[in-house]
Design an enzyme around this catalytic site. Structure first.
Site, mmCIF file in Angstrom:
data_model
loop_
_atom_site.group_PDB
_atom_site.id
_atom_site.type_symbol
_atom_site.label_atom_id
_atom_site.label_comp_id
_atom_site.label_asym_id
_atom_site.label_seq_id
_atom_site.Cartn_x
_atom_site.Cartn_y
_atom_site.Cartn_z
ATOM 1 N N GLU A 92 -51.139 -66.307 -34.519
ATOM 2 C CA GLU A 92 -50.342 -66.876 -33.435
ATOM 3 C C GLU A 92 -50.233 -68.395 -33.552
ATOM 4 O O GLU A 92 -51.254 -69.087 -33.648
ATOM 5 C CB GLU A 92 -50.952 -66.498 -32.085
ATOM 6 C CG GLU A 92 -50.137 -66.997 -30.897
ATOM 7 C CD GLU A 92 -50.644 -66.469 -29.580
ATOM 8 O OE1 GLU A 92 -50.426 -67.122 -28.549
ATOM 9 O OE2 GLU A 92 -51.276 -65.397 -29.576
ATOM 10 N N LYS A 276 -57.081 -63.390 -22.237
ATOM 11 C CA LYS A 276 -56.483 -63.250 -23.566
ATOM 12 C C LYS A 276 -56.427 -64.602 -24.254
ATOM 13 O O LYS A 276 -56.678 -64.721 -25.458
ATOM 14 C CB LYS A 276 -55.096 -62.633 -23.450
ATOM 15 C CG LYS A 276 -54.448 -62.286 -24.794
ATOM 16 C CD LYS A 276 -53.577 -63.395 -25.340
ATOM 17 C CE LYS A 276 -52.905 -62.979 -26.642
ATOM 18 N NZ LYS A 276 -52.092 -64.074 -27.228
ATOM 19 N N ASP A 292 -67.331 -58.480 -36.082
ATOM 20 C CA ASP A 292 -66.634 -57.369 -35.447
ATOM 21 C C ASP A 292 -65.927 -57.866 -34.184
ATOM 22 O O ASP A 292 -66.504 -57.891 -33.102
ATOM 23 C CB ASP A 292 -67.639 -56.263 -35.106
ATOM 24 C CG ASP A 292 -66.966 -54.991 -34.600
ATOM 25 O OD1 ASP A 292 -65.783 -55.033 -34.262
ATOM 26 O OD2 ASP A 292 -67.666 -53.954 -34.537
ATOM 27 N N HIS A 390 -46.098 -74.530 -27.417
ATOM 28 C CA HIS A 390 -46.117 -73.270 -28.154
ATOM 29 C C HIS A 390 -44.820 -73.057 -28.918
ATOM 30 O O HIS A 390 -44.834 -72.680 -30.095
ATOM 31 C CB HIS A 390 -46.350 -72.115 -27.180
ATOM 32 C CG HIS A 390 -46.373 -70.773 -27.848
ATOM 33 N ND1 HIS A 390 -47.447 -70.340 -28.585
ATOM 34 C CD2 HIS A 390 -45.451 -69.787 -27.900
ATOM 35 C CE1 HIS A 390 -47.192 -69.124 -29.062
ATOM 36 N NE2 HIS A 390 -45.986 -68.782 -28.664
#
Length: 441
Positions: A92, A276, A292, A390
């Protein structure tokens, strides 16, 4: 809090690498290699794909190739008085840039402060067909020392390092769809491992003993990824002056961050996106180091729901001096030994760049990145909005999709961002104009 020694692997690292963004990938790698001790094999692992097909074939089943994600370096991080260069693997746009920028702001205010608990995991042993669950619980606890000894007999190396099974818990569920149930927890200090294989083996080894003690049947014997005893914490205190933007005073930005945080604290729809953003930073470090990320995600969201309602993982407040104070506490089950952290050449090189000496130190660095990522998102939301920065970075991806290459990517992306019109069709128009030698409209 459990004290741990301060890492001395890279005592002279300065994470303030100016103008890194203006270099090519190869030049950036050379710049990092000038700061931390990377050898030719490390540089090949990072710059050349990282994972040979033969090695990948031994890691999972039915291998047909490898899948590569970008690996970037977050700069400017000062954590507990020490500088870190932090590898982040993520697809991202804006994640690495946002973390680095917030770290630069926090650096001027003293950096991040972190702490952690011992690297303790839980193994669960499910017991069914118990006629007297509370009596069975007492019988198990009476044999606590014998159960601990049996578990530790399975990993004498871990015990010699100061780890091993430390305690036994027994949880009673009187009503379930299959009748009364006991769940025995082995509390295991796994030291510098993530710990899944260790605790699973211990759970399986004590299952016959628990059946004998209870007169019942053991079914599942498995770790829990809700690592609520293995916590990492990060904190920042930032002055209002450090938060100001071209259009907003620092105090206004600080209040906006607190208000945005309050939204995430009460509304699960907002909290999901808020968290998130935290995991954008956390997962990128976890993936880069071969850990992990799915286990870390599961633990994070279980922790966010522990009150019975899904909430934000961070808290933002304004202290008596007017400083913005941010805190993040969450489970962080990471390892330096075992699994892909040892088999993947790229993960080994990433850990060398980090220079951490324990799984706890890695967990603390990772949670600091998560807090930086959250601060970046909230600062943008409290000022110019999330899309400005962004989309400027996303424009590079759009330029590539449109067919740009080399220097064309930066030129097209800059034009898209300047016009606030980040679309593939517009990028193609700009690219065609450039290649025909004309000026863009």
């Amino acid at each position: 809090m459990v004290e741990r020694k301060q890492s001395r692997t890279h005592p002279g690292v300065n994470s303030r690498l100016e103008n890194l963004r203006n270099l090519s990938p190869a030049e950036r790698l050379d710049r990092v290699a000038d700061v931390v001790p990377l050898d030719a094999c490390d540089k090949q692992a990072i710059g050349g794909g990282g994972l040979p097909s033969a090695l990948a074939n031994g890691m999972i089943e039915n291998v047909i190739g490898t899948f590569t994600l970008p690996l970037g370096i977050a700069t400017n991080f000062t954590i507990n008085g020490r500088d870190y260069l932090i590898p982040m693997s993520v697809e991202e746009p804006s994640v690495v840039a946002a973390a680095s920028y917030m770290a630069r702001i926090v650096r001027a205010c003293g950096g991040f402060r972190t702490s952690s608990t011992a690297p303790v995991m839980r193994a669960q042993v499910q017991v069914l067909g118990v006629g007297d669950p509370h009596g069975a619980r007492m019988r198990i606890l009476r044999e606590r020392e014998a159960i601990i000894a049996a578990a530790n007999a399975r990993d004498k190396v871990l015990v010699s390092l100061g780890g091993g099974c430390k305690d036994v818990e027994v949880h009673v569920f009187e009503e379930t769809p299959v009748g009364p149930m006991l769940v025995v927890h082995l509390i295991v200090d796994v030291r510098d491992a993530m710990g899944a294989n260790t605790v699973n083996t211990m759970a399986e080894s004590v299952a016959p003993m628990i059946e004998d003690i209870t007169g019942a049947v053991v079914r599942l014997r498995i770790l829990s990824n809700f690592a609520d005893l293995r916590l990492a914490r990060a904190m920042v205190a930032v002055t209002p002056d450090a938060l100001k933007t071209e259009d907003h005073e620092g105090g206004q930005v600080a209040r906006g961050i607190v208000e945005a945080s309050a939204f995430a604290a009460v509304d699960p729809y907002r909290a999901a996106t808020h968290n998130k953003g935290i995991m954008n930073g956390v997962d990128a470090v976890v993936v880069a180091t071969g850990n992990d990320w799915r286990a870390v995600e599961a633990g994070a969201h279980a922790w966010a729901s522990r009150s019975g309602r899904y909430r934000s993982l961070t808290n933002w407040e304004i202290d008596a001096k007017g400083n913005l104070v941010g805190t993040l506490e969450m489970p962080m089950a990471l390892g330096l030994v075992g699994g892909a952290t040892r088999t993947h050449p790229g993960a080994r090189a990433a850990l060398k760049i980090l220079g951490v000496e324990s799984a706890q130190e890695l967990a603390e660095v990772t949670v600091a990145v998560g807090l930086a990522q959250n601060m970046a998102a909230l600062r943008a939301l409290a000022s110019e909005g999330i899309q400005k920065g962004h989309m400027a970075l996303h424009a590079r991806n759009i330029a590539i999709v449109a067919g740009a290459s080399g220097d064309e990517i930066g030129t097209v992306a800059a034009a898209l961002a300047a016009a606030h019109d980040v679309r593939v069709d517009r990028a193609r128009e700009l690219l065609e104009t450039m290649r025909n030698g004309g000026a863009s409209n």
